[in-house]
Design an enzyme around this catalytic site. Structure first.
Site, PDB file in Angstrom:
ATOM      1  N   GLN A  93      51.890  -9.518  19.393  1.00  0.00           N
ATOM      2  CA  GLN A  93      52.430  -9.066  18.110  1.00  0.00           C
ATOM      3  C   GLN A  93      53.283 -10.136  17.439  1.00  0.00           C
ATOM      4  OE1 GLN A  93      54.467  -5.323  18.784  1.00  0.00           O
ATOM      5  NE2 GLN A  93      52.741  -4.486  19.922  1.00  0.00           N
ATOM      6  N   HIS A 167      56.721  -5.759  20.263  1.00  0.00           N
ATOM      7  CA  HIS A 167      57.898  -5.032  19.756  1.00  0.00           C
ATOM      8  C   HIS A 167      59.022  -5.958  19.279  1.00  0.00           C
ATOM      9  CE1 HIS A 167      56.852  -1.020  22.008  1.00  0.00           C
ATOM     10  NE2 HIS A 167      55.824  -1.550  21.359  1.00  0.00           N
ATOM     11  N   TYR A 270      69.276   6.907  18.285  1.00  0.00           N
ATOM     12  CA  TYR A 270      67.992   7.514  17.922  1.00  0.00           C
ATOM     13  C   TYR A 270      67.098   7.823  19.123  1.00  0.00           C
ATOM     14  CZ  TYR A 270      69.516   7.262  13.230  1.00  0.00           C
ATOM     15  OH  TYR A 270      70.256   7.482  12.084  1.00  0.00           O
ATOM     16  N   TYR A 281      52.190   5.870  27.864  1.00  0.00           N
ATOM     17  CA  TYR A 281      50.758   5.610  27.782  1.00  0.00           C
ATOM     18  C   TYR A 281      50.014   6.021  29.050  1.00  0.00           C
ATOM     19  CZ  TYR A 281      51.793   2.954  23.566  1.00  0.00           C
ATOM     20  OH  TYR A 281      52.199   2.589  22.305  1.00  0.00           O
TER      21      TYR A 281
END
Length: 389
Positions: A93, A167, A270, A281
């Site tokens: 990513q 991430h 959060y 997963y």
């Protein structure tokens, strides 16, 4: 969406009717509503584009490509390039990430010369480690289609650098008054750093424009880097945007289920990885948000996921029924999602299938919506423009 002037870009030679009310957080698809449709036009093609931002003064669009290129599109459609872009840790990513013009808006003109730009990218560290960084520089343009990035300085880094290529988050937004820089920092697929206030992974950060910690942050008494932290307990934030009321929202990838839109309030937790509306997963369950009333809950969550790329709050006049709504680009499935905000909660009101994954979304100066396709699929990577049908 970037800062106060983040705009959409999307174009494809199709006419698509928007899906209408009734799509829920369970992933249910809504019925078509042709009267609320739009047409798309393909404007340009890029190589693995990741982010874009319109310059309010000139209407020029900057686009990042993950392998490390920074390009721009003039209003007449010509494509230029920017030299002096930093070396990036490309892979997974990682790569060149977000791009946002600084809040020092320059009215008029036809060139980006002298404009301040903020960039994020993945940076290699020692050993096999990497981390996201944010840098600030100025554009100098020798010709209309050739600019260079000068005096680029890294003003923020993820601490610590870790192994892996996922991430990073590294989305950027400016507060509506232009005083503060907000940065999304992912937990780098390491889970526990999101709850650790001694590191800046898994956090939303509030900084001054030079990257230093802003005064009044909720954990400033704990020293550095805790003094950067605005909120914590985040997984992989791929969207940061302010609404018309000046409230900050984030758009976050969940695990297997549990994508979230959150109203971001100073000092709140959060929940990741303590709670989620999805599961691991490998099938292992995660306690649901409803089991922890002490933690901040999402305004809306999706299970199955929509795998969001980015989002914005629409404020234009071209689509009057969309005003005040969040427009979200999805990557699984390939969709454009509209979400209405009801106080501090939200509900999905429409979703429209699109041809490819949507990595970024922005509002153009004339109120058109622009989409930037993710570049991993064959034929993708287009810049699309949406206008009313």
């Amino acid at each position: 969406m970037h800062g106060t002037g983040r705009y959409l870009a999307l174009v494809s030679p199709l006419v698509i009717g928007l899906a209408s009310c009734g799509a829920s957080s369970s992933g249910e698809k809504a019925s078509p509503a042709p009267a609320d449709g739009f047409k798309t036009e393909a404007i340009a093609q890029f190589d693995e584009p990741w982010a874009m931002d319109f310059d309010e003064g000139t209407g020029i669009l900057l686009v990042t490509e993950r392998k490390g290129a920074l390009k721009f599109r003039l209003k007449d459609g010509k494509i230029g390039s920017v030299s002096g872009v930093p070396k990036v840790a490309y892979g997974g990513q990682g790569g060149l990430g977000d791009v946002v013009f600084g809040p020092d808006v320059v009215a008029g003109g036809t060139s980006l010369d002298g404009r301040t730009v903020y960039l994020s990218w993945a940076e290699a560290g020692s050993g096999d480690t990497r981390g996201a960084v944010v840098g600030r520089g100025k554009l100098a343009c020798a010709t209309p289609l050739a600019c260079s990035l000068q005096d680029l300085k890294v003003i923020w880094r993820q601490e610590p650098k870790v192994t892996g290529q996922g991430h990073y988050s590294h989305r950027i937004a400016f507060s509506p008054d232009g005083r503060y820089l907000f940065v999304a920092s992912g937990e780098r697929q390491k889970f526990t750093p999101a709850q650790d206030l001694s590191v800046n992974l898994g956090k939303v950060l509030r900084l001054n424009l030079d990257g230093t910690p802003a005064n009044g942050n909720p954990f400033a008494a704990k020293g550095s880097p805790s003094n950067q932290i605005w909120t914590y307990g985040h997984r992989n934030v791929l969207g940061l945007a302010f609404d018309a009321q000046g409230r900050l929202w984030d758009l976050e990838h969940g695990p297997a289920g549990g994508d979230e839109l959150n109203l971001v309030k100073a000092g709140q937790n959060y929940g990741w990885p303590l709670v989620s509306d999805g599961d691991h997963y490998d099938g292992r369950p995660i306690p649901r948000n409803s089991t922890r009333p002490d933690l901040a809950k999402p305004a809306i969550s999706w299970n199955p996921v929509i795998a969001p790329g980015d989002f914005m709050f629409y404020s234009g006049t071209m689509f009057p029924s969309w005003r005040g709504q969040a427009l979200i680009g999805g990557m699984k499935p390939n969709v454009l999602v509209r979400v209405a905000i009801d106080g501090e909660t939200a509900r999905e009101v429409a979703r429209t299938p699109v041809e490819h994954r949507i990595r970024d979304i922005a509002q153009g100066p004339d109120g058109a919506v622009w989409l930037l396709e993710d570049g991993k699929e064959s034929g993708a990577g287009r810049l699309l423009k949406l206008t009313p049908q």
